[in-house]
Design a protein around this motif. Sequence first.
Motif, PDB file in Angstrom:
ATOM      1  N   ASP A 110       0.823  -1.200   0.000  1.00 50.46           N
ATOM      2  CA  ASP A 110       0.000   0.000   0.000  1.00 50.46           C
ATOM      3  C   ASP A 110       0.861   1.255   0.000  1.00 50.46           C
TER       4      ASP A 110
ATOM      5  N   SER B 143       2.282   1.694  -3.475  1.00 45.77           N
ATOM      6  CA  SER B 143       1.239   2.161  -4.393  1.00 45.77           C
ATOM      7  C   SER B 143       0.985   3.648  -4.217  1.00 45.77           C
TER       8      SER B 143
ATOM      9  N   GLN C 169      -4.827  -5.384 -10.149  1.00 47.00           N
ATOM     10  CA  GLN C 169      -4.334  -5.083  -8.805  1.00 47.00           C
ATOM     11  C   GLN C 169      -5.423  -4.512  -7.904  1.00 47.00           C
ATOM     12  N   GLY C 170      -6.270  -3.613  -8.467  1.00 47.19           N
ATOM     13  CA  GLY C 170      -7.278  -2.976  -7.638  1.00 47.19           C
ATOM     14  C   GLY C 170      -8.464  -3.856  -7.336  1.00 47.19           C
ATOM     15  N   TRP C 171      -9.109  -4.358  -8.401  1.00 45.21           N
ATOM     16  CA  TRP C 171     -10.336  -5.143  -8.200  1.00 45.21           C
ATOM     17  C   TRP C 171     -10.030  -6.585  -7.826  1.00 45.21           C
ATOM     18  N   ARG C 172      -9.108  -7.236  -8.567  1.00 43.50           N
ATOM     19  CA  ARG C 172      -8.819  -8.652  -8.306  1.00 43.50           C
ATOM     20  C   ARG C 172      -7.749  -8.857  -7.229  1.00 43.50           C
ATOM     21  N   GLN C 173      -7.109  -7.786  -6.756  1.00 43.64           N
ATOM     22  CA  GLN C 173      -6.109  -7.854  -5.680  1.00 43.64           C
ATOM     23  C   GLN C 173      -4.958  -8.803  -6.010  1.00 43.64           C
TER      24      GLN C 173
END
Length: 309
Positions: free
Chosen positions: A5, A8, A263-267
Amino acid sequence: MLGIDSVSAYRRPFHLYPLFQIPLMFLGLFLVLAALFWLLGLGRPPVAVAIALDLSNSTYGDRFNAPGSVLESEIQAVNAYLDRNTPELLRQPNQVKVLGFAGVVRPLTEEFANNSEEVKEDLENALRRPGLEKSVIPGSTDLSRAINAGTDALSSREECRELLLVTDGQGDVSPTAIADATLNRVKLNSIVIGADAPALALAAVGTGGKYVSGNVNDLEQLFSNRFFGRFNSNLKWLIFWLACAWVALMWTLVLPFDRIILQGWRQMPMDMAGKIALGNAYFWTGLTPIIVWRIYKMLDLALPFLSQC
């Protein structure tokens, strides 16, 4: 050690990276080119068209070019084609020559011309010529002779060569006539009124032309829309630029796909997401030319840059 995090938070927005900006510029360029080719008609080939009309007595009965006859419909169809063959619609109007045939072939216009009004006038004068109907031996229909005459007329032209033959009769087409047309890069297009003519259908396939069997009432529409549009199409360029735009779009979406979806939705982990996003772009970069090639083959289109026809 910084966490994911934290890393990012310090990354620049994806739209600031060349990997996004450069494909986006190419995407815009290819879409602009596709729009210009579509709106301005760029990329249309220069075309020479020899139109061979059936003058056998089965096309008019007791009176040559009688009102309501098939022959009259043929003439009206030619005029409809010429009405569209103007500088207002085409940057380079087609070079057109009209032939009449039955047992033998006679020129109805002397030379190829791209002035439609002149071609119409020459055609009208030829049809009023005394003895024309007898000079073509109206009791027979020699398709091979008509194809040979059209091929000979087109063989000296530098433009893309199209022979458009319209007839209400059937007959054999000699292999020599098809071979000569192919050798001289002449595409044989045929409109048969009434019953099918398998010999002409095979000749069209063998030379890369188009075969249509239709009703006499469809002649004007076939001449002025279907064949005029086919001869003067820049579809191959539209497909090419849109395919380029699609590939550019896939590369433009690499970072949004990586950051937002994977990266955001599916992590997903950063390295795995990057590989998948790049793999998707490479996949479409390789597959798109194959799809476009198949479309060109299916539609019988020449490849851009390699052939003007």
